[in-house]
Design a protein around this motif. Structure first.
Motif, PDB file in Angstrom:
ATOM      1  N   THR A   1      30.286  52.316  54.691  1.00 38.18           N
ATOM      2  CA  THR A   1      29.851  52.106  56.025  1.00 38.18           C
ATOM      3  C   THR A   1      30.649  51.113  56.806  1.00 38.18           C
ATOM      4  O   THR A   1      30.364  50.749  58.221  1.00 38.18           O
ATOM      5  CB  THR A   1      28.518  51.694  56.169  1.00 38.18           C
ATOM      6  OG1 THR A   1      28.100  50.575  55.298  1.00 38.18           O
ATOM      7  CG2 THR A   1      27.503  53.125  55.956  1.00 38.18           C
ATOM      8  N   GLY A   2      31.523  50.490  56.173  1.00 34.96           N
ATOM      9  CA  GLY A   2      32.572  49.537  56.656  1.00 34.96           C
ATOM     10  C   GLY A   2      32.276  48.190  56.727  1.00 34.96           C
ATOM     11  O   GLY A   2      31.202  47.971  56.592  1.00 34.96           O
ATOM     12  N   GLY A   3      33.223  47.220  57.098  1.00 35.85           N
ATOM     13  CA  GLY A   3      33.047  45.849  57.160  1.00 35.85           C
ATOM     14  C   GLY A   3      33.514  45.022  56.235  1.00 35.85           C
ATOM     15  O   GLY A   3      33.495  43.718  56.277  1.00 35.85           O
ATOM     16  N   SER A   4      33.441  45.514  55.027  1.00 38.66           N
ATOM     17  CA  SER A   4      33.890  44.688  53.484  1.00 38.66           C
ATOM     18  C   SER A   4      34.588  45.419  52.642  1.00 38.66           C
ATOM     19  O   SER A   4      34.474  46.510  52.483  1.00 38.66           O
ATOM     20  CB  SER A   4      32.585  43.753  53.196  1.00 38.66           C
ATOM     21  OG  SER A   4      31.905  44.796  52.834  1.00 38.66           O
ATOM     22  N   GLY A   5      35.216  44.755  51.591  1.00 38.07           N
ATOM     23  CA  GLY A   5      35.965  45.287  50.603  1.00 38.07           C
ATOM     24  C   GLY A   5      37.255  44.318  50.165  1.00 38.07           C
ATOM     25  O   GLY A   5      37.480  43.400  50.952  1.00 38.07           O
ATOM     26  N   SER A   6      37.731  44.731  49.159  1.00 39.41           N
ATOM     27  CA  SER A   6      38.846  43.995  48.855  1.00 39.41           C
ATOM     28  C   SER A   6      39.918  44.773  48.096  1.00 39.41           C
ATOM     29  O   SER A   6      39.509  45.868  47.396  1.00 39.41           O
ATOM     30  CB  SER A   6      38.357  42.775  47.941  1.00 39.41           C
ATOM     31  OG  SER A   6      38.002  43.283  46.653  1.00 39.41           O
ATOM     32  N   ILE A   7      41.158  44.380  48.173  1.00 35.73           N
ATOM     33  CA  ILE A   7      42.217  44.975  47.322  1.00 35.73           C
ATOM     34  C   ILE A   7      42.242  44.872  45.886  1.00 35.73           C
ATOM     35  O   ILE A   7      42.219  45.919  45.143  1.00 35.73           O
ATOM     36  CB  ILE A   7      43.446  44.609  47.909  1.00 35.73           C
ATOM     37  CG1 ILE A   7      43.922  44.830  49.292  1.00 35.73           C
ATOM     38  CG2 ILE A   7      44.612  45.068  47.053  1.00 35.73           C
ATOM     39  CD1 ILE A   7      43.952  46.730  49.615  1.00 35.73           C
ATOM     40  N   PRO A   8      41.818  43.645  45.151  1.00 34.04           N
ATOM     41  CA  PRO A   8      41.576  43.602  43.609  1.00 34.04           C
ATOM     42  C   PRO A   8      40.471  44.591  43.430  1.00 34.04           C
ATOM     43  O   PRO A   8      40.542  45.425  42.273  1.00 34.04           O
ATOM     44  CB  PRO A   8      41.094  42.171  43.568  1.00 34.04           C
ATOM     45  CG  PRO A   8      41.741  41.325  44.569  1.00 34.04           C
ATOM     46  CD  PRO A   8      41.720  42.385  45.780  1.00 34.04           C
ATOM     47  N   GLY A   9      39.332  44.860  44.065  1.00 35.94           N
ATOM     48  CA  GLY A   9      38.383  45.751  43.806  1.00 35.94           C
ATOM     49  C   GLY A   9      38.765  47.273  43.890  1.00 35.94           C
ATOM     50  O   GLY A   9      38.535  47.989  42.808  1.00 35.94           O
ATOM     51  N   VAL A  10      39.833  47.670  44.981  1.00 34.73           N
ATOM     52  CA  VAL A  10      40.375  48.731  44.950  1.00 34.73           C
ATOM     53  C   VAL A  10      41.109  49.149  43.743  1.00 34.73           C
ATOM     54  O   VAL A  10      40.959  50.064  43.040  1.00 34.73           O
ATOM     55  CB  VAL A  10      41.105  49.007  46.157  1.00 34.73           C
ATOM     56  CG1 VAL A  10      42.241  50.269  45.910  1.00 34.73           C
ATOM     57  CG2 VAL A  10      40.249  49.069  47.266  1.00 34.73           C
ATOM     58  N   ILE A  11      42.031  48.145  43.188  1.00 34.48           N
ATOM     59  CA  ILE A  11      42.875  48.252  42.003  1.00 34.48           C
ATOM     60  C   ILE A  11      41.939  48.426  40.823  1.00 34.48           C
ATOM     61  O   ILE A  11      42.402  49.609  39.863  1.00 34.48           O
ATOM     62  CB  ILE A  11      43.681  46.732  41.761  1.00 34.48           C
ATOM     63  CG1 ILE A  11      44.408  46.864  42.830  1.00 34.48           C
ATOM     64  CG2 ILE A  11      44.604  47.082  40.500  1.00 34.48           C
ATOM     65  CD1 ILE A  11      45.361  45.337  42.859  1.00 34.48           C
TER      66      ILE A  11
END
Length: 317
Positions: A259-269
């Motif tokens: 639903t947007g607003g947060s997240g991180s590239i290391p988490g995506v990796i």
């Protein structure tokens, strides 16, 4: 960091259980399969990241990847000596054009993102057939200089970090830097957290959406050229088909709020690495491949339920 730490624990448990059930899971051959499975997914997921952070979704990325791969392949048929960097630029430009078209329809046409990108998913797939005239790009049209990006790389013992994976990690590193230090990425996070408050601060919703969908298209286009390097062929009916579900699942697993607003590239990796490991584990353990689709769909559903419960709890607080 809690989410990333949790993913690392899940990966360790997964590798431990799979090694216990089938010791050859941790053979260098299977580790290479996992690492080769990651690059396309990682680049496309990094592109999907700003879209989802800004409360959107891009369901057309599989078709953008497909049209970009076919565009590069068709050009190679008539210009077989095009240099590899030019092939990536062409794929990226095709993807950027298609991504900006998505952005225009959503930002200026006020069409809901799901509806718009379902429509363009079909339209881009149709263009893929028109451009290719229904013919596959065969391996004879794809130069060795491109396919070597998948077969060659940095050797660490018997494990190889392919050049495709190196490219994918470089793209992720650039995105991490942008998300941490550049203003336009901060605007995307601010818009995703609270669109009304972001608007009052002077952040343009149209600019945020155009940047998000443009980036998603550009990186899906890069993934299209990487697809040719990885597989050496491209069929207009199958290239990138269903890829959007895997990418969205990887982003959701990586802790990006649907639903947007947060997240991180290391988490995506880590999300991409986990999905790649599950994909190879299912094969090594002899589990029906159809379970993969169930895993992807269940992941997205669980992420949505968690986000909904989280939002409800905050509203009651």
């Amino acid at each position: 960091m809690k989410r990333e730490f949790g993913l690392v624990i899940v990966l360790i448990v997964l590798f431990g259980v799979c090694h216990w059930a089938q010791p050859r899971f941790t053979d260098p051959r299977n580790l290479n399969s996992i690492l080769l499975w990651m690059p396309l997914l990682l680049v496309a997921a990094v592109g999907q990241f700003p879209v989802i952070v800004a409360r959107g979704i891009d369901i057309s990325i599989g078709s953008i990847l497909g049209l970009s791969a076919i565009s590069v392949g068709v050009l190679l048929k008539s210009n077989p000596h095009l240099p590899v960097p030019a092939l990536f630029v062409i794929g990226a430009l095709v993807g950027l054009l298609l991504g900006c078209l998505n952005g225009l329809v959503i930002a200026f046409g006020k069409v809901p993102a799901v509806v718009a990108t379902i429509g363009t998913l079909t339209a881009f797939r149709g263009l893929t057939f028109v451009l290719s005239q229904g013919e596959q790009v065969n391996s004879t049209a794809v130069p060795d200089s491109l396919t070597k990006l998948a077969s060659k790389g940095i050797d660490i013992g018997q494990v190889t970090l392919s050049w495709l994976l190196v490219i994918g990690l470089l793209v992720a590193a650039i995105a991490w830097f942008a998300a941490r230090y550049l203003q336009f990425y901060r605007d995307i996070f601010a818009y995703g957290s609270n669109p009304d408050a972001a608007y009052l601060r002077g952040i343009s919703p149209k600019t945020v959406q155009m940047i998000g969908y443009g980036a998603s298209g550009l990186l899906s286009g890069v993934a299209g050229t990487m697809y040719l390097a990885r597989f050496g062929t491209a069929n207009p009916g199958s290239v990138g088909s269903g890829f959007e579900l895997i990418v969205i699942a990887a982003v959701a697993i990586g802790g990006v709020k649907i639903t947007g607003g947060s997240g991180s590239i290391p988490g995506v990796i880590l999300g991409c690495l986990l999905l790649a490991s599950i994909n190879v584990a299912l094969v090594v353990l002899g589990i029906d491949a159809n379970w993969q689709t169930l895993v992807y769909g269940a992941t997205i559903l669980i992420a949505l339920i968690i986000d909904t419960l989280s939002n409800r709890r905050r509203a009651l607080a």
